[in-house]
Enzyme design. Sequence first.
Site: not given
Lengths: 252, 131
Positions: A12, A63, A155, A159, A188
């Site tokens: 990423g 990917d 999400y 995480k 961020i």
Amino acid sequence: MRLKDQVAIVTGGSRGIGRGIVKAFAAEGAKVAFIYKGSQAAADSLVAEVAQAGGIAKAHQCDVAKHDDALKVVEAVEAEWGSVQILVNNAGVIRDGLFVAMKEDEWNVVIQTNLGGTFNFCHALAMKLARQRKGRIINISSVAATHTNPGQTNYASSKGAINSFTRALAVELAGRGVTVNAIAPGFIETDMSENVRNKAGDLIKKMIPLKRLGQPDDIARAAVFLASADAAYITGQVLTVDGGLSLGAVAV
Amino acid sequence: MQSQEEIYQKVSATLVEALNVEEEEIKPTATLQGDLGAESIDFLDIVFRLEREFGIKIPRNELFPESIFQGDPEFVLNGKVTQKGLDELRQKMPFADLAKFEQNPDLTAISDLFTVDMITKYIETKLATKV
């Protein structure tokens, strides 16, 4: 230069936090192979930007959710630059939405990219790092793992699992001199957080004791530290870099 | 056909690489965990390296069976391996030297069965049956 002549893989890497990490690693002397999925223009511009600053970076399209792709990228990087010492699992996606309305695909893509991608690259590299008895794995987590807002079951799960994975893998690889740590960024300023910032940017700033949103550089500096010799005795930790957001101060 | 000595030399070289130990530390009786400091990931590494070195396939749990008895009371009683357990061991690890272990079959001493000599014997058996 704290990472001179080391070879790093950053997933990423073309945008956001990953882009900041690629630039910081290259500035510290590492050769950085970064992974991008679809943002080729951003990837190309990053390679050029790093080269202009006197560093070395190369873009690899892949990917991260595909195990075979990860193996191929690692092989390609090794063929060109030799053994890899540093891995940063940063690739991540969000598909926010209330759980009762969440589609199966929105769950799967987040888990498969964020957690699965971390698994895939660690799996492709762990034994190699163990064999060379030297290596740093840095997984990018999120404060959302422990401090969640509505709409992030997928999400937050990915995480939270990354935090657990980090500790579990750290134990397995420690005997071979490989450290595994995570960084949990707060808010961020990246494309990924744009929607939330547009909706609640001012409110968020008020909630952050250091009174500003984080920049990719804030995370990149932490990543450089964890990748450097200075962090040799740190493993299995989740380093929160959030301006104090997760401290939960009521009035700041 | 490789001689036992040739196999032993290759096994030793493999262990030097995998465990980052000095050649002098490798003896037939050296135990992987106690004498050579092997951890769980090292056992996997040794298996991968042996497969490559000797061109053989080592099925999981064949050379280094994990948790052989899984707390089965028929095999282990009060921390000691029972006669039935010893029979099971003999069947699963025909290449291991059980003579010393049988005298005091303490479950915690089971890792002492994993020696350099045991690996050498295992490889010998594998190569002999290789098609």
